[in-house]
Design an enzyme around this catalytic site. Sequence first.
Site, PDB file in Angstrom:
ATOM      1  N   HIS A 124       0.689  -1.308  -0.004  1.00  0.00           N
ATOM      2  CA  HIS A 124      -0.070  -0.044  -0.211  1.00  0.00           C
ATOM      3  C   HIS A 124       0.906   1.157   0.019  1.00  0.00           C
ATOM      4  CE1 HIS A 124      -3.634  -2.183   0.503  1.00  0.00           C
ATOM      5  NE2 HIS A 124      -3.218  -2.913   1.767  1.00  0.00           N
ATOM      6  N   ASP A 161      -2.745 -10.970  -2.433  1.00  0.00           N
ATOM      7  CA  ASP A 161      -3.179 -10.309  -1.229  1.00  0.00           C
ATOM      8  C   ASP A 161      -4.621  -9.857  -1.239  1.00  0.00           C
ATOM      9  OD1 ASP A 161      -1.779  -8.771   1.843  1.00  0.00           O
ATOM     10  OD2 ASP A 161      -3.761  -7.697   0.966  1.00  0.00           O
ATOM     11  N   HIS A 163      -6.096  -7.390  -0.356  1.00  0.00           N
ATOM     12  CA  HIS A 163      -6.332  -5.877  -0.670  1.00  0.00           C
ATOM     13  C   HIS A 163      -5.620  -5.772  -1.857  1.00  0.00           C
ATOM     14  CE1 HIS A 163      -6.651  -6.387   3.700  1.00  0.00           C
ATOM     15  NE2 HIS A 163      -7.709  -5.705   3.403  1.00  0.00           N
ATOM     16  N   ASP A 244      -4.572 -12.953   3.546  1.00  0.00           N
ATOM     17  CA  ASP A 244      -5.777 -12.549   4.024  1.00  0.00           C
ATOM     18  C   ASP A 244      -6.925 -12.906   3.146  1.00  0.00           C
ATOM     19  OD1 ASP A 244      -4.588 -10.769   2.257  1.00  0.00           O
ATOM     20  OD2 ASP A 244      -4.616  -9.081   3.608  1.00  0.00           O
TER      21      ASP A 244
HETATM   22 ZN   LIG Z   1      -3.998  -7.219   2.745  1.00  0.00          ZN
END
Ligand SMILES: [Zn+2]
Length: 307
Positions: A124, A161, A163, A244
């Site tokens: 991120h 991931d 995200h 995740d």
């Molecule tokens: Zn994540």
Amino acid sequence: MLYLYTHPACLNHVPGPGHPESPRRLAAVLEALDHDRFAALDRIQAPRATREQLLRVHTPEHVERILGTHPVDDLAVLDEDTLMSSGSAEAALHAAGAACAAVDAVMRGPVTRAFCAVRPPGHHATADRAMGFCLFNNVAVAAAHALAMHRLKRIAIVDFDVHHGNGTQAIFATESRVLYVSSHQAPLYPHTGGADETGCGNMLNAPLPAGTASAGFRGTWHDVLLPRLHAFRPQLVLVSAGFDAHRDDPLADLALKTDDYAWLSERLVDLARAHAHGRIVSCLEGGYDPGALCAGVVAHVTELLQD
Ligand SMILES: [Zn+2]
């Protein structure tokens, strides 16, 4: 044989009581890998990233902010999710340094695969901003290092991931030597990664609705993402390995099982074998249920260890 890069400093980043990205995650991963079946792991202490390495993707102001933050009462708040303790800068340096050292190692050979068991995660973090638990963008720093020092022309970054790796996408949005491929839940933080976000033709995003399970995940990779990766013929495969998307993870709502990580990892090994002389550098990103995280890492590393 597989290189395992890690460093004790990565345990000293403590983003506050109750924070999901706790040192216990990495401690549990390292404990899970401390087993006879992983005797073929070559454990290496990760060096610090150099400023030169960090500055290939981050602004000087961002690097100085991370390295120059001295938390009062051992906690500095960068944003509502992203906090630093007194050990955080050192952890972040070793996390990014691990990824760069792993690139150098697999490019040198003869071992062609590496897993970086590090934190804080990275995908991120943008050029000028820490966010989403991430300080430096470890995988992006490694990709830029491979472009600059090993003069590669085609690097794939594979991000599974749950995200979207908004930071990685933003950093390489105009860099055609990098192909970024991501599956992620949508809608979900950080609310980027729409299928229409294609960079300069070098971004392939596969948003998945909440509840997507093994069949949907595998179908997307098999039908859409893996064919594009093979067509790109990467000379090096970098992986943002977050766990995740597992159904037990508390931060998201996909429904993967541990076996799905083995399935995808096996195909990434095949991808690297087909085009990249087997070269893969995988870096730990998210994964917030300790059991699911450890099982996912074990499945992933087991595939990376296959001859
Ligand atoms: Zn994540």
